[in-house]
Write an enzyme that holds these catalytic residues in place. Sequence first.
Site, PDB file in Angstrom:
ATOM      1  N   ASP A 111       0.886  -1.165   0.000  1.00 44.53           N
ATOM      2  CA  ASP A 111       0.000   0.000   0.000  1.00 44.53           C
ATOM      3  C   ASP A 111       0.923   1.214   0.000  1.00 44.53           C
ATOM      4  OD1 ASP A 111      -2.331   1.611   0.223  1.00 44.53           O
ATOM      5  OD2 ASP A 111      -2.004   1.765   2.381  1.00 44.53           O
ATOM      6  N   GLU A 117      -1.644  -1.612  -4.703  1.00 44.79           N
ATOM      7  CA  GLU A 117      -2.914  -0.918  -4.898  1.00 44.79           C
ATOM      8  C   GLU A 117      -2.748   0.142  -5.972  1.00 44.79           C
ATOM      9  OE1 GLU A 117      -6.071  -0.272  -1.697  1.00 44.79           O
ATOM     10  OE2 GLU A 117      -5.005   1.636  -1.758  1.00 44.79           O
ATOM     11  N   ASP A 174      -2.050   1.348   6.989  1.00 43.46           N
ATOM     12  CA  ASP A 174      -1.349   1.032   5.739  1.00 43.46           C
ATOM     13  C   ASP A 174      -0.861  -0.413   5.707  1.00 43.46           C
ATOM     14  OD1 ASP A 174      -0.843   4.107   4.781  1.00 43.46           O
ATOM     15  OD2 ASP A 174      -0.579   3.858   6.942  1.00 43.46           O
TER      16      ASP A 174
END
Length: 166
Positions: free
Chosen positions: A7, A67, A140
Amino acid sequence: MLILGVDPGTAITGYGLIRVQGNKLDAVSYGCIRTDAGLPLHQRLQKINSEISRLIREFKPTHFAIEELFFNKNTRTALSVGQARGVALLAAANAGLEIAEYTPLQVKQAVVGYGRADKNQVQYMVKTILCLPEIPKPDDTADALAVAICHSHFYKMEDIFLIRGK
């Protein structure tokens, strides 16, 4: 299969490594890469790249999932996240890893079963799916594990379609 999920972010980049054996998913390692806000951007990006590269060398994942950047009202934030994403992708590409990218909607759908799930629902399901004693912090880190879980689901579906297609 060992998946490194990421992330990306300039201040905090979450990472999560999961091992997939059949239908069983295990967390191997997870955490975050923090960069000092006082550092120039190029040094922050260098640290992210260096740490992702170190994780790849240490754990030798077979897959890398990240992502995708979603639309952000703050253009400056979107650009810096995009740069962090780029150096993470570069580390994976330099290592020759298979790379997959997923939207936040796809990640939520794969982990929670609902694409509009909130952060708390995603975190709870990450904890449950991986049988963790507590929700990984910071957010995160849980998000990175969710990206890795998402990839494990999509990869399995791809295998099913390839087998049936033969």
